[in-house]
Design a protein around this motif. Structure first.
Motif, PDB file in Angstrom:
ATOM      1  N   UNK A   8       0.797  -1.225   0.000  1.00 54.60           N
ATOM      2  CA  UNK A   8       0.000   0.000   0.000  1.00 54.60           C
ATOM      3  C   UNK A   8       0.821   1.262   0.000  1.00 54.60           C
ATOM      4  N   UNK A   9       2.156   1.115  -0.098  1.00 59.09           N
ATOM      5  CA  UNK A   9       3.033   2.277  -0.176  1.00 59.09           C
ATOM      6  C   UNK A   9       3.559   2.765   1.153  1.00 59.09           C
ATOM      7  N   UNK A  10       3.493   1.911   2.195  1.00 61.58           N
ATOM      8  CA  UNK A  10       3.948   2.321   3.516  1.00 61.58           C
ATOM      9  C   UNK A  10       5.309   1.719   3.840  1.00 61.58           C
ATOM     10  N   UNK A  11       6.099   2.452   4.618  1.00 65.28           N
ATOM     11  CA  UNK A  11       7.389   1.949   5.092  1.00 65.28           C
ATOM     12  C   UNK A  11       7.725   2.619   6.412  1.00 65.28           C
ATOM     13  N   UNK A  12       8.631   1.980   7.155  1.00 64.12           N
ATOM     14  CA  UNK A  12       9.094   2.567   8.416  1.00 64.12           C
ATOM     15  C   UNK A  12       9.987   3.778   8.140  1.00 64.12           C
ATOM     16  N   UNK A  13       9.855   4.777   8.970  1.00 62.26           N
ATOM     17  CA  UNK A  13      10.705   5.962   8.843  1.00 62.26           C
ATOM     18  C   UNK A  13      12.108   5.670   9.360  1.00 62.26           C
ATOM     19  N   UNK A  14      13.062   6.428   8.874  1.00 61.01           N
ATOM     20  CA  UNK A  14      14.426   6.417   9.384  1.00 61.01           C
ATOM     21  C   UNK A  14      14.785   7.834   9.812  1.00 61.01           C
ATOM     22  N   UNK A  15      15.895   7.967  10.524  1.00 60.13           N
ATOM     23  CA  UNK A  15      16.293   9.285  11.012  1.00 60.13           C
ATOM     24  C   UNK A  15      16.425  10.288   9.878  1.00 60.13           C
ATOM     25  N   UNK A  16      16.973   9.862   8.768  1.00 60.64           N
ATOM     26  CA  UNK A  16      17.174  10.780   7.652  1.00 60.64           C
ATOM     27  C   UNK A  16      15.846  11.331   7.137  1.00 60.64           C
ATOM     28  N   UNK A  17      14.773  10.538   7.239  1.00 64.36           N
ATOM     29  CA  UNK A  17      13.454  11.020   6.804  1.00 64.36           C
ATOM     30  C   UNK A  17      12.981  12.189   7.655  1.00 64.36           C
ATOM     31  N   UNK A  18      13.278  12.128   8.951  1.00 64.76           N
ATOM     32  CA  UNK A  18      12.822  13.174   9.857  1.00 64.76           C
ATOM     33  C   UNK A  18      13.560  14.487   9.655  1.00 64.76           C
ATOM     34  N   UNK A  19      14.628  14.464   8.887  1.00 64.62           N
ATOM     35  CA  UNK A  19      15.336  15.698   8.573  1.00 64.62           C
ATOM     36  C   UNK A  19      14.711  16.434   7.393  1.00 64.62           C
ATOM     37  N   UNK A  20      13.661  15.840   6.813  1.00 69.76           N
ATOM     38  CA  UNK A  20      12.876  16.507   5.777  1.00 69.76           C
ATOM     39  C   UNK A  20      11.728  17.250   6.453  1.00 69.76           C
ATOM     40  N   UNK A  21      11.642  18.548   6.248  1.00 72.40           N
ATOM     41  CA  UNK A  21      10.665  19.377   6.955  1.00 72.40           C
ATOM     42  C   UNK A  21       9.223  18.886   6.799  1.00 72.40           C
ATOM     43  N   UNK A  22       8.780  18.476   5.596  1.00 73.19           N
ATOM     44  CA  UNK A  22       7.394  18.001   5.491  1.00 73.19           C
ATOM     45  C   UNK A  22       7.121  16.748   6.317  1.00 73.19           C
ATOM     46  N   UNK A  23       8.099  15.854   6.372  1.00 73.27           N
ATOM     47  CA  UNK A  23       7.922  14.624   7.155  1.00 73.27           C
ATOM     48  C   UNK A  23       7.856  14.952   8.643  1.00 73.27           C
ATOM     49  N   UNK A  24       8.790  15.758   9.127  1.00 77.48           N
ATOM     50  CA  UNK A  24       8.794  16.120  10.539  1.00 77.48           C
ATOM     51  C   UNK A  24       7.537  16.899  10.895  1.00 77.48           C
ATOM     52  N   UNK A  25       7.105  17.784  10.004  1.00 78.25           N
ATOM     53  CA  UNK A  25       5.880  18.535  10.266  1.00 78.25           C
ATOM     54  C   UNK A  25       4.670  17.629  10.375  1.00 78.25           C
ATOM     55  N   UNK A  26       4.589  16.626   9.500  1.00 78.52           N
ATOM     56  CA  UNK A  26       3.468  15.689   9.551  1.00 78.52           C
ATOM     57  C   UNK A  26       3.536  14.829  10.810  1.00 78.52           C
ATOM     58  N   UNK A  27       4.744  14.458  11.221  1.00 79.08           N
ATOM     59  CA  UNK A  27       4.897  13.678  12.448  1.00 79.08           C
ATOM     60  C   UNK A  27       4.469  14.493  13.664  1.00 79.08           C
ATOM     61  N   UNK A 100       7.448   5.287  13.403  1.00 75.94           N
ATOM     62  CA  UNK A 100       6.630   6.111  12.520  1.00 75.94           C
ATOM     63  C   UNK A 100       6.529   5.401  11.175  1.00 75.94           C
ATOM     64  N   UNK A 101       5.370   5.444  10.588  1.00 71.82           N
ATOM     65  CA  UNK A 101       5.177   4.874   9.260  1.00 71.82           C
ATOM     66  C   UNK A 101       4.916   5.998   8.272  1.00 71.82           C
ATOM     67  N   UNK A 102       5.608   5.939   7.128  1.00 73.64           N
ATOM     68  CA  UNK A 102       5.457   6.930   6.065  1.00 73.64           C
ATOM     69  C   UNK A 102       4.693   6.291   4.922  1.00 73.64           C
ATOM     70  N   UNK A 103       3.714   7.039   4.404  1.00 77.94           N
ATOM     71  CA  UNK A 103       2.868   6.480   3.361  1.00 77.94           C
ATOM     72  C   UNK A 103       2.618   7.422   2.213  1.00 77.94           C
ATOM     73  N   UNK A 104       1.699   7.068   1.358  1.00 76.45           N
ATOM     74  CA  UNK A 104       1.417   7.864   0.156  1.00 76.45           C
ATOM     75  C   UNK A 104       1.001   9.292   0.495  1.00 76.45           C
ATOM     76  N   UNK A 105       1.400  10.202  -0.372  1.00 76.46           N
ATOM     77  CA  UNK A 105       0.984  11.596  -0.218  1.00 76.46           C
ATOM     78  C   UNK A 105       1.540  12.283   1.001  1.00 76.46           C
ATOM     79  N   UNK A 106       2.659  11.802   1.524  1.00 76.16           N
ATOM     80  CA  UNK A 106       3.261  12.435   2.692  1.00 76.16           C
ATOM     81  C   UNK A 106       2.596  12.080   4.007  1.00 76.16           C
ATOM     82  N   UNK A 107       1.763  11.035   4.012  1.00 82.07           N
ATOM     83  CA  UNK A 107       1.074  10.647   5.240  1.00 82.07           C
ATOM     84  C   UNK A 107       2.054  10.071   6.256  1.00 82.07           C
ATOM     85  N   UNK A 108       1.807  10.354   7.526  1.00 87.60           N
ATOM     86  CA  UNK A 108       2.605   9.816   8.619  1.00 87.60           C
ATOM     87  C   UNK A 108       1.650   9.245   9.660  1.00 87.60           C
TER      88      UNK A 108
END
Length: 218
Positions: A8-27, A100-108
């Motif tokens: 379904x397009x989901x994966x576990x987040x890694x530290x490097x993902x959280x350094x992306x502002x949209x990902x951290x903002x969604x989290x 944290x799980x990251x999914x389609x469309x920037x979903x967290x």
């Protein structure tokens, strides 16, 4: 429940993902939504968890880090400040990026609620910020994403909680190295990393400054 599958397009987040502002903002938005949910029947006391872990070491005859007493005393200096002045909310009490799980469309999505309980929401915020970067200046945008604006007093409180979380997870992980059926050195490596980060923070002059700020002193 929602199935967060790889297909379904989901994966576990890694530290490097959280350094992306949209990902951290969604989290942070996900944390804020959790904190606004109805109260839970149980609480989460990080200081009591730390003391309980120390007692577990004694019960099992496992060696504690040699400076455990010193670390607990310094963490204890922040305890009176952190135990007051917060409206408790449902918290996840777990800042690991892998939960944290990251999914389609920037979903967290937040996953793994085995430590969930009523706590200061800034515990969640501080634990997650510490997972993103080692540099406080870079944490400020993530804090503002949660709070709506940067506030140095609330930020100091969140950072103090991140240090408490480091001690809790360092002791927990090192104990798992002795008790987990999984074996290997990963538990010990993770515990040593959290201890190293904690020692650096508590030795820094800004640790005392954070206590003063969070307590309302100039």
């Amino acid at each position: 429940m929602e199935a967060l599958t790889e297909a379904g397009g989901w994966r576990r987040a890694m530290q490097v993902d959280l350094q992306e502002a949209p990902v951290l903002g969604a989290a942070m938005a996900a944390l804020k939504a959790l904190h606004a949910t109805p109260a839970l029947s149980s609480g989460f006391d990080p200081f009591a968890r730390i003391d309980g872990l120390i007692a577990d070491y004694a019960r099992l005859g496992a060696p504690l880090p040699e400076d455990t007493g010193w670390l607990r005393r310094l963490i204890g200096a922040a305890e009176p400040v952190l135990r007051t002045g917060a409206d408790l909310a449902p918290c996840r009490n777990d800042g690991a990026a892998s939960n944290l799980m990251l999914g389609p469309g920037g979903a967290v999505r937040l996953v793994d609620f085995d430590r969930a309980g009523m706590n200061d929401p800034l515990y969640d915020v501080g634990a997650l910020l510490a997972e993103t970067t080692d540099f406080e200046r870079e944490m400020q945008a993530g804090f503002a994403a949660y709070a709506g604006a940067f506030d140095e007093v609330a930020f100091a409180r969140a950072r103090l909680w991140s240090f408490v979380d480091d001690m809790l997870h360092a002791l927990w992980s090192r104990l798992k190295a002795r008790t987990s059926a999984r074996g290997g050195v990963e538990w010990l490596k993770y515990g040593e990393w959290r201890l190293m980060r904690l020692r650096m923070a508590l030795n820094h002059p800004q640790y005392e400054q954070k206590i003063r700020l969070a307590g309302g002193a100039a």
